[in-house]
Scaffold this active site. Structure first.
Site, mmCIF file in Angstrom:
data_model
loop_
_atom_site.group_PDB
_atom_site.id
_atom_site.type_symbol
_atom_site.label_atom_id
_atom_site.label_comp_id
_atom_site.label_asym_id
_atom_site.label_seq_id
_atom_site.Cartn_x
_atom_site.Cartn_y
_atom_site.Cartn_z
ATOM 1 N N HIS A 139 -14.008 39.766 10.274
ATOM 2 C CA HIS A 139 -14.793 39.005 9.281
ATOM 3 C C HIS A 139 -16.287 39.327 9.456
ATOM 4 C CE1 HIS A 139 -11.527 36.684 7.683
ATOM 5 N NE2 HIS A 139 -11.390 35.865 8.701
ATOM 6 N N ARG A 162 -13.424 37.991 -3.034
ATOM 7 C CA ARG A 162 -12.821 37.000 -3.930
ATOM 8 C C ARG A 162 -13.918 36.167 -4.583
ATOM 9 N NH1 ARG A 162 -8.401 32.285 -2.299
ATOM 10 N NH2 ARG A 162 -7.520 32.223 -4.371
#
Ligand code: A3P
Length: 327
Positions: A139, A162
């Protein structure tokens, strides 16, 4: 609801004296549980995650064939991991009972560099990654990862992006599920506030996304920018795009024999969430089932107030201005 009343069972923090000293010089904040965050290279980390990042910097030896799957939390990481595993394993495990996705959660198969592999040490045992390509996830924003990869490694990086508002709602559901509490609007308000200020685990969201967006424009052969919404709308095209990028394109014969559909079906939320391994087991104190929820675009409309919506839209518009990226 105050999440401090329900502390999450986090893994033991092994923070070195050197890291403690670094942390004392960094901007700091805390999340809804009161768990401390610090800002390193423009990104907010929990202390133990920062230790993992530093261990990774110190010890990771990239190999040319490495593949790293990157994302902001709750952006479709689990799906990307499953699809990549299924792509790479497709000839070995077609229709077989020993497919890795049938016996483990995608997060167990593709661990996070800074949260799993390097969380405790800069020289972890990597023998389980002896076959090639090695598949990792992260991440971390791109600039932080590149500090370690430098120019020396032509490894491939795939980023799943997203829509901001759906990511935020997915985060809210995940936090409530992890803490085993009812959905609570006050937690949503807190997460919304942190999301908008940027001081959220791995935030600011927009900096994260932009680091990979720019990286993909600068070096499209090594950084692929994928979108959850496109993956949902045109799965065949997107999985082929991923396969092409990873150098394992589908042959005509594979396409004619239904490999593409089989992989999409195997990795569908419906299929994965029904597997016994994902119904019953846990990883890093998270129930596997909590990684799977709705597979919907625009679910935020059911939860965000118009004020919350406008605030995110304004921030995202301002931050992404001129980048060519729309979220
Ligand atoms: P929702 O909460 O909106 O349903 P991450 O994997 O990064 O934690 O992101 C979680 C989001 O991805 C959740 O979104 C989850 O439902 C969705 N997801 C998980 N597995 C998926 C799959 N196989 N296919 C599509 N979406 C998936």
């Amino acid at each position: 609801m105050d999440l401090k009343e329900r502390p999450l069972n986090v893994r033991g923090d092994k923070i070195s004296e050197e890291t403690k000293s670094l942390i004392s010089s960094l901007p700091s904040d805390a999340d809804g549980q009161g768990k401390k965050l610090c800002k390193y290279q423009g990104c907010w980390y929990y202390y133990n995650t920062l230790q993992g990042v530093l261990n990774f910097h110190r010890g990771f030896q990239p190999q040319d064939t490495d593949i790293i799957l990157a994302s902001f939390p709750k952006s479709g990481t689990t799906w990307l991991k499953a699809l990549t595993v299924a792509l790479l394993e497709r000839s070995k495990h077609r229709s077989s009972d020993d497919h890795p996705l049938l016996s483990d959660n995608p997060h167990g198969i593709v661990p996070f560099l800074e949260i799993d592999v390097y969380i405790e040490s800069s020289s972890p045992d990597l023998s389980k990654f002896s076959s090639f390509p090695r598949l990792f996830s992260t991440h971390m924003p791109l600039h932080t990862m590149q500090e370690t990869l430098k120019d020396s490694s032509p490894c491939k990086i795939v980023y799943m992006c997203r829509y901001a508002k759906d990511t935020l709602i997915s985060w809210w559901f995940f936090v409530c599920a992890m803490h085993k509490i009812e959905l609570d609007k006050s937690i949503l308000e807190y997460i919304h506030k942190s999301f908008c200020s940027g001081a959220i685990y791995y935030g600011p969201f927009w900096e994260h996304v932009l680091s990979y967006w720019r990286g993909s424009l600068e070096d499209p052969n090594h950084v692929l920018f994928m979108r959850y919404e496109e993956m949902k709308a045109e799965p065949r095209d997107q999985i082929k795009r991923l396969a092409d990028f990873l150098g394992c394109s589908f042959t005509k014969e594979e396409e004619d024999n239904g490999f593409v559909e089989e992989i999409l079906d195997l990795c569908s939320l419906r299929n994965l969430s029904c597997l016994e391994v994902n119904k019953t087991r846990r990883i890093n104190n998270v129930d596997h089932k909590d990684y799977f929820r709705k597979w919907e675009v625009g679910d935020w409309k059911n939860y965000l107030t118009p004020e919350m919506e406008n605030k995110i839209d304004m921030i995202i518009q301002e931050k992404l201005q001129g980048s060519g990226l729309k979220l």
